[in-house]
Design a protein around this motif. Structure first.
Motif, PDB file in Angstrom:
ATOM      1  N   ALA A 167       0.783  -1.155   0.050  1.00 46.60           N
ATOM      2  CA  ALA A 167      -0.044   0.029   0.007  1.00 46.60           C
ATOM      3  C   ALA A 167       0.836   1.244  -0.016  1.00 46.60           C
ATOM      4  CB  ALA A 167      -0.815  -0.086   1.168  1.00 46.60           C
ATOM      5  N   ALA A 168       1.923   1.349   0.930  1.00 45.33           N
ATOM      6  CA  ALA A 168       3.000   2.479   0.705  1.00 45.33           C
ATOM      7  C   ALA A 168       3.352   2.663  -0.494  1.00 45.33           C
ATOM      8  CB  ALA A 168       4.000   2.100   1.940  1.00 45.33           C
ATOM      9  N   PHE A 169       4.014   1.404  -1.229  1.00 45.77           N
ATOM     10  CA  PHE A 169       4.480   1.824  -2.576  1.00 45.77           C
ATOM     11  C   PHE A 169       3.559   2.169  -3.578  1.00 45.77           C
ATOM     12  CE2 PHE A 169       8.522  -1.219  -2.783  1.00 45.77           C
ATOM     13  CZ  PHE A 169       8.831  -0.791  -1.091  1.00 45.77           C
ATOM     14  N   LYS A 170       2.378   1.732  -3.485  1.00 39.67           N
ATOM     15  CA  LYS A 170       1.281   2.111  -4.460  1.00 39.67           C
ATOM     16  C   LYS A 170       1.175   3.499  -4.294  1.00 39.67           C
ATOM     17  CE  LYS A 170      -3.112   0.929  -6.402  1.00 39.67           C
ATOM     18  NZ  LYS A 170      -4.221   0.138  -6.290  1.00 39.67           N
ATOM     19  N   THR A 171       0.990   4.163  -3.034  1.00 37.38           N
ATOM     20  CA  THR A 171       0.733   5.514  -2.904  1.00 37.38           C
ATOM     21  C   THR A 171       2.105   6.335  -3.278  1.00 37.38           C
ATOM     22  OG1 THR A 171      -0.560   5.062  -1.154  1.00 37.38           O
ATOM     23  CG2 THR A 171       0.349   7.292  -1.152  1.00 37.38           C
ATOM     24  N   ALA A 172       3.142   6.167  -2.970  1.00 38.97           N
ATOM     25  CA  ALA A 172       4.267   6.726  -3.268  1.00 38.97           C
ATOM     26  C   ALA A 172       4.736   6.737  -4.794  1.00 38.97           C
ATOM     27  CB  ALA A 172       5.409   6.285  -2.331  1.00 38.97           C
ATOM     28  N   TRP A 173       4.313   5.601  -5.406  1.00 39.87           N
ATOM     29  CA  TRP A 173       4.337   5.665  -6.760  1.00 39.87           C
ATOM     30  C   TRP A 173       3.244   5.990  -7.612  1.00 39.87           C
ATOM     31  CZ3 TRP A 173       8.223   3.433  -4.038  1.00 39.87           C
ATOM     32  CH2 TRP A 173       9.549   3.486  -4.614  1.00 39.87           C
ATOM     33  N   ASP A 174       1.988   6.819  -6.889  1.00 41.73           N
ATOM     34  CA  ASP A 174       1.032   7.671  -7.803  1.00 41.73           C
ATOM     35  C   ASP A 174       0.317   6.481  -8.365  1.00 41.73           C
ATOM     36  OD1 ASP A 174       1.893   9.840  -6.982  1.00 41.73           O
ATOM     37  OD2 ASP A 174       3.334  10.074  -8.705  1.00 41.73           O
ATOM     38  N   GLY A 175      -0.187   5.232  -7.642  1.00 40.44           N
ATOM     39  CA  GLY A 175      -0.958   4.218  -8.116  1.00 40.44           C
ATOM     40  C   GLY A 175      -0.587   3.098  -8.717  1.00 40.44           C
ATOM     41  N   THR A 176       0.864   3.084  -8.921  1.00 37.72           N
ATOM     42  CA  THR A 176       1.489   1.937  -9.617  1.00 37.72           C
ATOM     43  C   THR A 176       1.496   0.773  -8.513  1.00 37.72           C
ATOM     44  OG1 THR A 176       2.486   3.253 -10.987  1.00 37.72           O
ATOM     45  CG2 THR A 176       3.354   1.036 -10.790  1.00 37.72           C
ATOM     46  N   ASP A 177       0.931  -0.274  -8.820  1.00 35.17           N
ATOM     47  CA  ASP A 177       1.296  -1.273  -7.723  1.00 35.17           C
ATOM     48  C   ASP A 177       2.680  -1.844  -8.032  1.00 35.17           C
ATOM     49  OD1 ASP A 177      -1.258  -2.040  -6.689  1.00 35.17           O
ATOM     50  OD2 ASP A 177      -2.140  -2.624  -8.618  1.00 35.17           O
ATOM     51  N   PRO A 178       3.244  -2.268  -6.876  1.00 37.21           N
ATOM     52  CA  PRO A 178       4.511  -3.090  -6.739  1.00 37.21           C
ATOM     53  C   PRO A 178       4.525  -4.319  -7.197  1.00 37.21           C
ATOM     54  CG  PRO A 178       3.723  -2.902  -4.628  1.00 37.21           C
ATOM     55  CD  PRO A 178       2.668  -2.209  -5.528  1.00 37.21           C
ATOM     56  N   VAL A 179       5.773  -4.847  -8.014  1.00 34.28           N
ATOM     57  CA  VAL A 179       5.787  -6.193  -8.508  1.00 34.28           C
ATOM     58  C   VAL A 179       6.892  -6.972  -7.434  1.00 34.28           C
ATOM     59  CG1 VAL A 179       5.203  -5.651 -10.760  1.00 34.28           C
ATOM     60  CG2 VAL A 179       7.590  -5.652 -10.064  1.00 34.28           C
ATOM     61  N   LEU A 215       5.872   6.258   4.718  1.00 33.61           N
ATOM     62  CA  LEU A 215       4.219   5.703   4.675  1.00 33.61           C
ATOM     63  C   LEU A 215       4.210   4.115   5.182  1.00 33.61           C
ATOM     64  CD1 LEU A 215       2.981   6.737   1.034  1.00 33.61           C
ATOM     65  CD2 LEU A 215       2.559   7.850   3.546  1.00 33.61           C
ATOM     66  N   LEU A 216       5.246   3.551   4.906  1.00 33.32           N
ATOM     67  CA  LEU A 216       5.246   2.159   5.514  1.00 33.32           C
ATOM     68  C   LEU A 216       5.447   2.031   6.996  1.00 33.32           C
ATOM     69  CD1 LEU A 216       5.797  -0.849   5.264  1.00 33.32           C
ATOM     70  CD2 LEU A 216       8.325  -0.527   5.035  1.00 33.32           C
ATOM     71  N   LEU A 217       6.120   2.923   7.592  1.00 30.54           N
ATOM     72  CA  LEU A 217       6.129   2.920   9.050  1.00 30.54           C
ATOM     73  C   LEU A 217       4.627   3.646   9.623  1.00 30.54           C
ATOM     74  CD1 LEU A 217       9.558   4.887   9.855  1.00 30.54           C
ATOM     75  CD2 LEU A 217       8.927   2.485   9.653  1.00 30.54           C
ATOM     76  N   ARG A 218       4.231   4.396   8.921  1.00 29.10           N
ATOM     77  CA  ARG A 218       2.744   4.823   9.387  1.00 29.10           C
ATOM     78  C   ARG A 218       1.858   3.564   9.372  1.00 29.10           C
ATOM     79  NH1 ARG A 218      -1.921   5.614   7.226  1.00 29.10           N
ATOM     80  NH2 ARG A 218      -3.461   7.220   7.908  1.00 29.10           N
ATOM     81  N   ASN A 219       1.933   2.709   8.199  1.00 26.39           N
ATOM     82  CA  ASN A 219       0.845   1.813   7.694  1.00 26.39           C
ATOM     83  C   ASN A 219       0.997   0.631   8.942  1.00 26.39           C
ATOM     84  OD1 ASN A 219      -0.057   3.145   5.728  1.00 26.39           O
ATOM     85  ND2 ASN A 219       0.914   1.974   4.364  1.00 26.39           N
ATOM     86  N   ILE A 220       2.611   0.479   9.325  1.00 32.44           N
ATOM     87  CA  ILE A 220       2.610  -0.488  10.265  1.00 32.44           C
ATOM     88  C   ILE A 220       2.237  -0.103  11.686  1.00 32.44           C
ATOM     89  CG2 ILE A 220       4.670  -1.516  11.475  1.00 32.44           C
ATOM     90  CD1 ILE A 220       6.608  -1.627   9.102  1.00 32.44           C
ATOM     91  N   ALA A 221       2.144   1.059  12.039  1.00 26.68           N
ATOM     92  CA  ALA A 221       1.809   1.292  13.391  1.00 26.68           C
ATOM     93  C   ALA A 221       0.148   1.595  13.332  1.00 26.68           C
ATOM     94  CB  ALA A 221       2.288   2.866  13.559  1.00 26.68           C
ATOM     95  N   THR A 222      -0.352   1.811  12.319  1.00 30.12           N
ATOM     96  CA  THR A 222      -1.859   1.932  12.296  1.00 30.12           C
ATOM     97  C   THR A 222      -2.721   0.921  11.853  1.00 30.12           C
ATOM     98  OG1 THR A 222      -2.079   2.724   9.920  1.00 30.12           O
ATOM     99  CG2 THR A 222      -1.632   4.542  11.837  1.00 30.12           C
TER     100      THR A 222
END
Length: 457
Positions: free
Chosen positions: A378-390, A446-453
């Motif tokens: 989720a963090a990667f997708k947001t940082a890359w403007d909607g592109t899913d990581p592979v 964003l990853l640190l935020r997502n891990i926490a929340t």
């Protein structure tokens, strides 16, 4: 304490990036090389520079080493009650530069050209260090507005490029301080510019030296040539047996597998490798299989008389350094023995042969499932403007990941990184794509935020 929102973290990263880049450039100017033949003083300076950066974040910091091993930096901050702890790994040592004439600018003076920052370590892996620091600065670490919602361990190693000879012992000695729920290893790369990736498999490595001896000492090539073999020819014939006519590794018994269903177009691969026109690829099958899940063997160097000094004499002995990458699922010890058996079987003309292991490391496969991997995606997708990581494999090796897996079996290990296919890590003109670096920094915050929340962002 309120965890910053996505827009707040995005703005914070934009605010911090100029200072982060300035600190990255200061690190690049330190030629910290852990190889035996290089001055150790810059490596010490590098460790202390990293320690200062971490100390400014308000973490407890110390420099640790095993015996004469290279200095590693450990920074720690306890987690708030009930919150997880995240270990952030990178390394501050760099590769030797090689022939300086191949660089377009001084390897240790960072220079920007066309949106890329050039210099040894600009990507591998001082940018990994600074991505961690950027993410923590985005939460205000070390300031009155500190809102970091997780515990943090920063572990910055100092001998990764040299094979991490003391790392296993270092990890074991500091196991309690390094204990964490999530481990982020920022020493890999992304699939392409604009396409993020999680690395889920890496090949292992076996490096060794093979020496061929045919004479007690050099002999006159005119008087004895034609009946007495020379060691260089014998060595060349031996090394040629390591591959078949298609370029497939010919050592019997090595593990071979299949990679993820990703298309790696041949022309893209040729361009990214810098392959010259007319040079054929070796091996068979898909590109991703050849470089991620099948073994490879390369001859890295040969010890013999240089051509400018070579007399008209048969060479008595010659030595080569061989590097073998082994597929996930293989074992370095057994793979090495298979290589030795092959070399001993194929040495020509009864030449005497000795093989000496230099170093080895385990391959690994990572099960990229669970809430922390979901948080990363989720963090990667947001940082890359909607592109899913592979999910990608890596043909290179990070052997200590297996050590992390063994010491911390309950931890989720996320292998990320700042590199892209044009980085040229380990080669001349190594560089960092500054736009991608900004996305990496945001993704980690964003990853640190997502891990926490526990909420995707």
């Amino acid at each position: 304490m309120t965890t910053p929102a996505v827009d707040q973290l995005r703005a914070a990263i934009e605010r911090e990036l100029p200072g982060v880049r300035a600190d990255l450039e200061r690190l690049v100017r330190i030629p910290g090389i852990a190889f035996d033949d290089f001055d150790a003083a810059p490596l010490e300076r590098s460790a202390h520079a990293v320690a200062d950066l971490i100390r400014d974040l308000g973490l407890d910091v110390r420099i640790s080493r095993i015996g004469e091993g290279a200095p590693a930096v450990i920074g720690r901050r306890p987690a708030p009650p009930g919150a997880p702890t995240v270990l952030l790994y990178a390394h501050h040592d760099v590769q030797p530069t090689g022939d300086p004439s191949l660089w377009a600018s001084d390897p240790f003076e960072p220079v920007e050209r066309d949106g890329r920052l050039y210099g040894r370590g600009s990507a591998d892996d001082k940018a990994g260090i600074m991505a961690h620091i950027a993410a923590l600065r985005a939460f205000g670490c070390g300031t009155a507005d500190d809102r970091l919602p997780v515990g943090i361990v920063l572990f910055i190693e100092g001998e990764e490029e040299f094979g991490s000879p003391t790392l296993s012992e270092l990890l074991a000695e500091n196991r309690d301080d390094l204990a964490s729920d999530v481990i982020v290893i920022a020493d890999s790369g992304n699939w392409d510019i604009g396409v993020p990736a999680l690395t889920t498999s890496l090949r292992g490595i076996v490096n060794c030296f093979v020496t061929v001896q045919v004479l007690e000492s050099a002999a006159h090539s005119g008087m004895f040539g034609g009946a007495v073999p020379d060691a260089l020819t014998a060595l060349c014939r031996l090394l040629a047996t390591l591959h078949d006519a298609d370029g497939e590794v010919a050592v019997e018994g090595l593990v071979r597998g299949e990679a993820a269903p990703l298309d790696y177009p041949v022309e893209r691969f040729r361009s990214e490798a810098g392959l010259l026109d007319g040079v054929e690829l070796i091996g068979t099958g898909r590109i991703v299989d050849r470089i991620w899940t099948k073994p490879s063997i390369s001859v890295l160097g040969i010890d013999a008389p240089p051509t400018s000094e070579a007399p008209n004499a048969l060479v008595a002995g010659a030595r080569a350094k061989i590097s073998m990458r082994i597929a996930p699922g293989d074992d370095p010890a057994s793979a090495y023995q298979m290589l030795v058996t092959h070399l001993e079987k194929h040495v020509p003309w009864g030449a005497q042969i000795t093989v000496r292991l230099e170093a080895n490391g385990n391959p690994c496969v990572i099960d990229a499932t669970g809430r922390y991997f979901d948080a990363a995606r989720a963090a990667f997708k947001t940082a890359w403007d909607g592109t899913d990581p592979v999910e990608i494999g890596v043909g290179g090796s990070i052997p200590f990941i297996a050590t992390f897996q063994s010491l911390f079996p309950q931890a989720s290990i996320l292998v990320t990184g700042v590199e892209d296919p044009h980085t040229k890590a380990h080669g001349a003109n190594e560089s960092l794509h500054l736009g991608e670096f900004a996305r990496v920094c945001l993704a980690e915050a964003l990853l640190l935020r997502n891990i926490a929340t526990g909420e995707p962002a």
